[in-house]
Design a protein around this motif. Structure first.
Motif, PDB file in Angstrom:
ATOM      1  N   TYR A 188       1.000  -6.362  -1.259  1.00 52.80           N
ATOM      2  CA  TYR A 188       1.834  -5.935  -2.369  1.00 52.80           C
ATOM      3  C   TYR A 188       1.698  -6.810  -3.662  1.00 52.80           C
ATOM      4  O   TYR A 188       1.621  -6.460  -4.662  1.00 52.80           O
ATOM      5  N   GLU A 200      -1.102  -8.413  -4.243  1.00 55.31           N
ATOM      6  CA  GLU A 200      -2.300  -8.080  -4.798  1.00 55.31           C
ATOM      7  C   GLU A 200      -2.198  -7.143  -5.691  1.00 55.31           C
ATOM      8  O   GLU A 200      -2.590  -6.630  -6.884  1.00 55.31           O
ATOM      9  N   ALA A 201      -1.431  -5.842  -5.460  1.00 50.96           N
ATOM     10  CA  ALA A 201      -1.161  -5.036  -6.356  1.00 50.96           C
ATOM     11  C   ALA A 201      -0.373  -5.118  -7.630  1.00 50.96           C
ATOM     12  O   ALA A 201      -0.751  -4.760  -8.638  1.00 50.96           O
ATOM     13  N   ARG A 214      -3.164  -7.142  -9.625  1.00 55.13           N
ATOM     14  CA  ARG A 214      -4.190  -6.219 -10.026  1.00 55.13           C
ATOM     15  C   ARG A 214      -3.586  -5.420 -11.492  1.00 55.13           C
ATOM     16  O   ARG A 214      -4.413  -5.162 -12.262  1.00 55.13           O
ATOM     17  N   VAL A 215      -2.363  -4.866 -11.297  1.00 51.83           N
ATOM     18  CA  VAL A 215      -2.024  -4.176 -12.506  1.00 51.83           C
ATOM     19  C   VAL A 215      -1.782  -5.176 -13.681  1.00 51.83           C
ATOM     20  O   VAL A 215      -2.068  -4.723 -14.595  1.00 51.83           O
ATOM     21  N   ARG A 220      -5.038  -5.932 -15.100  1.00 56.94           N
ATOM     22  CA  ARG A 220      -5.488  -4.823 -15.850  1.00 56.94           C
ATOM     23  C   ARG A 220      -4.847  -4.453 -17.227  1.00 56.94           C
ATOM     24  O   ARG A 220      -5.524  -4.306 -18.329  1.00 56.94           O
ATOM     25  N   ALA A 239       3.028   1.979 -11.146  1.00 55.73           N
ATOM     26  CA  ALA A 239       1.775   1.573 -11.053  1.00 55.73           C
ATOM     27  C   ALA A 239       1.637   0.640 -10.086  1.00 55.73           C
ATOM     28  O   ALA A 239       0.552   0.614  -9.125  1.00 55.73           O
ATOM     29  N   VAL A 240       2.369  -0.246  -9.729  1.00 58.00           N
ATOM     30  CA  VAL A 240       2.284  -1.174  -8.502  1.00 58.00           C
ATOM     31  C   VAL A 240       2.068  -0.638  -7.334  1.00 58.00           C
ATOM     32  O   VAL A 240       1.287  -0.791  -6.352  1.00 58.00           O
ATOM     33  N   THR A 251       1.494   2.624  -6.642  1.00 59.67           N
ATOM     34  CA  THR A 251       0.367   3.450  -6.502  1.00 59.67           C
ATOM     35  C   THR A 251      -0.864   2.422  -6.006  1.00 59.67           C
ATOM     36  O   THR A 251      -1.691   2.941  -5.108  1.00 59.67           O
ATOM     37  N   GLU A 252      -0.888   1.411  -6.506  1.00 62.09           N
ATOM     38  CA  GLU A 252      -2.228   0.466  -6.243  1.00 62.09           C
ATOM     39  C   GLU A 252      -1.813  -0.096  -4.835  1.00 62.09           C
ATOM     40  O   GLU A 252      -2.948  -0.179  -3.852  1.00 62.09           O
ATOM     41  N   LYS A 263      -2.961   2.632  -2.584  1.00 62.82           N
ATOM     42  CA  LYS A 263      -4.520   2.673  -2.497  1.00 62.82           C
ATOM     43  C   LYS A 263      -5.134   1.660  -1.649  1.00 62.82           C
ATOM     44  O   LYS A 263      -6.208   2.056  -1.074  1.00 62.82           O
ATOM     45  N   ILE A 264      -4.560   0.733  -1.775  1.00 61.95           N
ATOM     46  CA  ILE A 264      -5.223  -0.554  -0.960  1.00 61.95           C
ATOM     47  C   ILE A 264      -4.995  -0.254   0.563  1.00 61.95           C
ATOM     48  O   ILE A 264      -5.973  -0.546   1.366  1.00 61.95           O
TER      49      ILE A 264
END
Length: 582
Positions: A229, A231-232, A235-236, A239, A265-266, A268-269, A272-273
């Motif tokens: 979590y 990392e998500a 990452r957001v 980006r 967005a978090v 969703t990421e 995805k991970i």
């Protein structure tokens, strides 16, 4: 305490050797200053007003007596004989010459310490509750998770050059003593109805020019998935963070601007991970790893729970000074027969958080004798002994008194927080240390301090908020007004503790004041509180009940006839956070 493995030690020594090579090439003119700057920053080295400044990480505040003695050696041999503990559980040196900086790194590595990621646009030192592992109100000990986060984030290649600095705080108790809502990410450990351990996750807290309280983005993330979590989240941020505008680059701006879109967005990421984790283990913390790390934080072998209670008057009436010290500097403990003891670093003639080499050695000796060789660094810039037997409290008091650590002022007005300010920091608009000294001298009567009661006073020399002025019941902010030092004052801020209530920034009570006026203003605010408080009401409660108006009136009455009239420059916030902000 966590004990370094052979891999950990090799890593830190290699990092120190790498820094020495970079330094030598820079001093020889083979590595340009602009190229060396990001390298020294991610090892904790700033270029400050008068000399380089080294920031040393003390992960989640835990420190051994051996490490503190080495810190004293560095202060004595390489600095000017002292160091400074910060609000984020770091230790700073302000006078180490750059040619000797690699020597400092080598000495730190000898005792499993370093300055890695204490600065720069990366994930900084992980902070936590100073009473972690010993607090009676603890739900889950946060230290094993802090250590896992430390190892995960150290030199993480994806997050080494974020849009701006990134700070994580973790709390595992009912009371939030880690100020998690004021961090880029705040993690609250808890248990659900089934007894499973997880984290409530807050994102986007921060101080600076725009004080923002973190937003809850997930009520419960299982502990096994917390790295995923995080990392998500990063990452957001990596980006979409505002790399085009330095002053809008912190994650708090992104969260505030995007709101639910950021949260979506978090999540969703995050999904995805997990979806791309083929065997289900790549991004999950194994139970075996948590168990391995947790073994370092078990109750020390020397701890023996007591079966009888503590009575300070057991052998006769206790000295009044000892009773006051027990009331203010000693707290309860989860282990029967033990207490947590704070060594106060706040006393006249010494800047808040400053500690001399001799004091470091004295504290290390007290820790060896009475706390199994362990200390903690607090958010309030003091030292704490976590493993003191109740039977030893009188002896500890005497030892603390002999070393100058026994001032019974914890939580009182003179236990104030202050950054180094303009005396050291190139970013500061004004000095903090002289103002702190003036306030301490004004309120030097313990009886008066006890009558005033619990109160947080925080001072920052600039809007970077290293002194956490936004969270002070009384907050003082240094501002630049036509090239002169002035100070904005606010009231009713909170860091989220039980005493302070929900996290909220203080409210500015009017135009700024000169340095000479600040002690008078503080006294006027205190007098207003003493006149209008209800029975048993603390300053923060009175300030919230009355609102800003009576405090503004009291402060305005202090303004001297000779003071310059208020201008837009006095009311406006000073220059915002610069590129090498602390």
């Amino acid at each position: 305490m966590y004990q370094y493995t052979s891999f950990d030690r090799q890593f830190v020594h290699q990092r120190a050797a790498q820094f020495r090579d970079q330094l030598e090439r820079n001093l020889a003119g083979e590595l340009a200053d602009d190229d060396f700057r990001p390298l020294r920053l991610q090892n904790g080295w700033y270029i400050q007003r008068h000399a380089p400044m080294l920031r040393v990480a003390i992960p989640y505040g835990e420190l051994s007596s051996r490490q503190l003695r080495q810190a004293a050696r560095i202060a004595r041999e390489l600095d000017r004989g002292f160091g400074h503990f910060t609000t984020r559980q770091n230790l700073q040196y302000n006078w180490i010459p750059l040619p000797k900086s690699a020597d400092a790194m080598d000495l730190l590595a000898e005792v499993d310490m370093h300055g890695i990621q204490t600065s720069g646009n990366c994930i900084r030192n992980i902070t936590s509750d100073v009473y972690a592992g010993i607090a009676p109100d603890e739900i889950v000990d946060p230290r094993p998770y802090c250590e896992i986060l430390r190892q995960w984030s150290t030199l993480h290649p994806e997050f080494a050059f974020l849009p701006r600095k990134f700070k994580i705080a973790v709390s595992g108790s009912l009371e939030d003593r880690a100020a998690i809502a004021w961090h880029d990410v705040g993690l609250q450990l808890l248990k659900n109805e089934a007894g499973e351990v997880g984290f409530k996750v807050l994102v986007g807290g921060g101080m600076g020019r725009t004080p923002v309280i973190g937003t809850v983005v997930n009520e419960f993330v299982r502990w096994q998935q917390i790295l995923v979590y995080l990392e998500a989240i990063v990452r957001v941020y990596n980006r979409f963070g505002r790399r085009d505008n330095l002053y809008k680059a912190r994650i708090k701006i992104l969260v505030k601007a995007e709101g639910q879109k950021f949260i979506d967005a978090v999540n969703t990421e995050f999904a995805k991970i997990l979806e791309h984790d083929v065997d289900g283990r790549e991004h999950i913390i194994p139970v075996s790893e948590l168990e391995r790390v947790s073994r370092h934080f078990e109750t020390p072998a020397g701890v023996r729970p007591a079966t009888t209670g503590f009575d300070p008057n057991r052998t006769g009436p206790a000295p009044a000074a000892f009773v006051r010290w027990l009331e203010r500097n000693v707290r309860g403990h989860r282990v029967p027969g033990y207490r947590a003891v704070t060594l106060s670093l706040k006393r006249p003639g010494q800047a808040p958080g400053d500690v001399t080499a001799s004091q470091m050695e004295a504290a290390a000796t007290i820790a060896d004798r009475y706390s199994l060789g362990e200390l903690r660094v607090s958010h309030e810039q003091n030292l704490m002994l976590p493993w003191v037997r109740e039977a030893d409290l009188f002896s500890v008091w005497h030892a603390a008194k002999d070393a100058g650590f026994a001032t019974p002022n914890i939580g009182l007005l003179t236990d104030l927080i202050a950054c180094p300010g303009g005396d050291f920091c190139a970013l500061a608009n004004a000095r903090s240390i002289p103002v702190a000294a003036s306030i301490t001298e004004r309120f030097d009567d313990l009886d008066a301090l006890y009558d005033i009661g619990d109160i947080d006073l925080h001072i920052s020399g600039c809007m970077n908020s290293c002194g956490h002025h936004h969270t002070g019941h009384i907050g003082i902010l240094g501002v630049d007004k036509d090239g002169s030092e002035w100070y904005q004052v606010s009231v009713a801020g909170s860091d989220g503790t039980t005493l302070s209530g929900a996290s909220v920034p203080g409210k500015v009570i009017g135009p700024s004041f000169s340095a000479d006026e600040v002690p008078d203003v503080v006294e006027a605010l205190i007098d207003t509180y003493l006149r209008q408080r209800a029975v048993g009401e603390r300053f923060i409660d009175t300030a919230r009940r009355l609102g800003v108006a009576p405090f503004r009136t009291a402060a305005d009455a202090v303004r001297r006839d000779t003071a310059a009239p208020a201008t837009a420059a006095a009311k406006a916030a000073p220059v915002a956070e610069p590129a090498e902000a602390l």
